[in-house]
Write a protein that holds these residues in place. Sequence first.
Motif, PDB file in Angstrom:
ATOM      1  N   GLN A  59      -1.494   6.609   1.566  1.00 15.81           N
ATOM      2  CA  GLN A  59      -2.247   5.783   0.626  1.00 15.81           C
ATOM      3  C   GLN A  59      -1.488   4.497   0.300  1.00 15.81           C
ATOM      4  O   GLN A  59      -2.078   3.405   0.216  1.00 15.81           O
ATOM      5  CB  GLN A  59      -2.527   6.582  -0.653  1.00 15.81           C
ATOM      6  CG  GLN A  59      -3.522   7.726  -0.449  1.00 15.81           C
ATOM      7  CD  GLN A  59      -3.732   8.539  -1.715  1.00 15.81           C
ATOM      8  OE1 GLN A  59      -3.096   8.260  -2.754  1.00 15.81           O
ATOM      9  NE2 GLN A  59      -4.624   9.528  -1.647  1.00 15.81           N
ATOM     10  N   HIS A  62      -1.797   2.354   3.263  1.00 17.59           N
ATOM     11  CA  HIS A  62      -3.131   1.764   3.286  1.00 17.59           C
ATOM     12  C   HIS A  62      -3.245   0.641   2.272  1.00 17.59           C
ATOM     13  O   HIS A  62      -3.857  -0.408   2.552  1.00 17.59           O
ATOM     14  CB  HIS A  62      -4.194   2.845   3.018  1.00 17.59           C
ATOM     15  CG  HIS A  62      -4.573   3.637   4.229  1.00 17.59           C
ATOM     16  ND1 HIS A  62      -5.230   3.084   5.317  1.00 17.59           N
ATOM     17  CD2 HIS A  62      -4.379   4.952   4.552  1.00 17.59           C
ATOM     18  CE1 HIS A  62      -5.425   4.007   6.245  1.00 17.59           C
ATOM     19  NE2 HIS A  62      -4.907   5.161   5.808  1.00 17.59           N
ATOM     20  N   SER A  63      -2.663   0.869   1.103  1.00 13.17           N
ATOM     21  CA  SER A  63      -2.688  -0.168   0.068  1.00 13.17           C
ATOM     22  C   SER A  63      -1.918  -1.412   0.528  1.00 13.17           C
ATOM     23  O   SER A  63      -2.379  -2.548   0.368  1.00 13.17           O
ATOM     24  CB  SER A  63      -2.094   0.385  -1.236  1.00 13.17           C
ATOM     25  OG  SER A  63      -2.063  -0.628  -2.223  1.00 13.17           O
ATOM     26  N   GLN A  64      -0.719  -1.136   1.134  1.00 15.74           N
ATOM     27  CA  GLN A  64       0.053  -2.263   1.646  1.00 15.74           C
ATOM     28  C   GLN A  64      -0.675  -2.979   2.778  1.00 15.74           C
ATOM     29  O   GLN A  64      -0.649  -4.211   2.891  1.00 15.74           O
ATOM     30  CB  GLN A  64       1.421  -1.773   2.120  1.00 15.74           C
ATOM     31  CG  GLN A  64       2.333  -1.287   1.006  1.00 15.74           C
ATOM     32  CD  GLN A  64       3.650  -0.746   1.526  1.00 15.74           C
ATOM     33  OE1 GLN A  64       3.860  -0.713   2.748  1.00 15.74           O
ATOM     34  NE2 GLN A  64       4.526  -0.321   0.615  1.00 15.74           N
ATOM     35  N   ASP A  66      -3.896  -3.076   3.164  1.00 13.65           N
ATOM     36  CA  ASP A  66      -4.954  -3.879   2.547  1.00 13.65           C
ATOM     37  C   ASP A  66      -4.382  -5.182   1.995  1.00 13.65           C
ATOM     38  O   ASP A  66      -4.984  -6.253   2.150  1.00 13.65           O
ATOM     39  CB  ASP A  66      -5.649  -3.083   1.434  1.00 13.65           C
ATOM     40  CG  ASP A  66      -6.441  -1.901   1.982  1.00 13.65           C
ATOM     41  OD1 ASP A  66      -6.795  -1.962   3.181  1.00 13.65           O
ATOM     42  OD2 ASP A  66      -6.682  -0.944   1.221  1.00 13.65           O
ATOM     43  N   ASP A  67      -3.213  -5.051   1.336  1.00 18.78           N
ATOM     44  CA  ASP A  67      -2.577  -6.269   0.806  1.00 18.78           C
ATOM     45  C   ASP A  67      -2.216  -7.229   1.942  1.00 18.78           C
ATOM     46  O   ASP A  67      -2.394  -8.453   1.826  1.00 18.78           O
ATOM     47  CB  ASP A  67      -1.319  -5.901   0.005  1.00 18.78           C
ATOM     48  CG  ASP A  67      -1.648  -5.133  -1.266  1.00 18.78           C
ATOM     49  OD1 ASP A  67      -2.823  -5.238  -1.728  1.00 18.78           O
ATOM     50  OD2 ASP A  67      -0.755  -4.428  -1.787  1.00 18.78           O
TER      51      ASP A  67
END
Length: 328
Positions: A59, A62-64, A66-67
């Motif tokens: 997660q 994935h967040s990174q 997305d960033d």
Amino acid sequence: MAKSEYPSGTSRGTNRTALIIVGILALLGLAYAILRVDILRARIATLQTQTRTLDETNQALHSQLDDVIKSQQKNNAQLDQLQAQLGIVHEQVGGIRAGATAAKQQWARIEAVYLLRIAQDQLTLGHDVDNATKSLTAALTALGNDITTQYVQQQLTQQLQQLHAVPTSLYSRTEQQLQQAAQSVMHLPLRIQATGNPDEGEPLPESGIDLMWLKLRRAVHSLISIRKDTAPILSDGSQLLGKAQLQTLLTQAAWAVRTHNQDSYEAMIKQAIFTLSIVLDTQRADVLNLQQQLHQLSLLNIKPELPDLEQSITALEHNLPKPDRNQP
């Protein structure tokens, strides 16, 4: 009866022992199974923990990601903006370069017009072929690879070839020959003088008119007498003056060569040949050589056909920017 029951008791004891052993083994198996289950549970718990950790890490990744994707998109947008700005800058630079090139070409044309005017003045006023050739060459160099003036450059190239064809070395030698001839005149022998005066010894008349006529004849005869070949003979003083005049004529002829004055040159050479035949002794080899040299020089054309650069100058001036009359 007693003997028959004893083996039966022994058999029962054996069965109990076997049951006990089986029970013990069953208990041991159960304990081992329970132990294995605990181990498996521990491993499952560890795997669940690792799985949760991996999920959390995933997660986070994935967040990174997305960033990163958002940052990349932002960077792409900025890059597109920068590329658009860079395109505008390139257009501006291209415009500046085009303006600089046009300004450079205009300046080159102005310089070429200035050099051509100098060359035209050198040809028209001073008949200076050598310096006019240098000025014309410099004008062609200034125009360089200007496509819009190629026709003018072709004209200038032809005119430059015409200047190169002018025999400047011949004119220089002719001028030098005339100067040397002028210097040698004073060392050349004079024409042999006629002796005697037919009026000498004649008694002076009493009347005033006859006396005046006799004196006039003697005065004229003292300056010029006629040989048998009808060539005039000058007195000693007149011969010296004639030498000086011949020297002056040759010097003026040399100057006419320098200024390419054909009419003056022909007149000076013709007068010099006539004066030489009167003043100097044409029977002498050095005088005769000078006379022949002057006859040869009289055939020389010292005024070559020089190019007119006005048409090329006018054509270049048409390519120059017109002055803005509205500006102060």
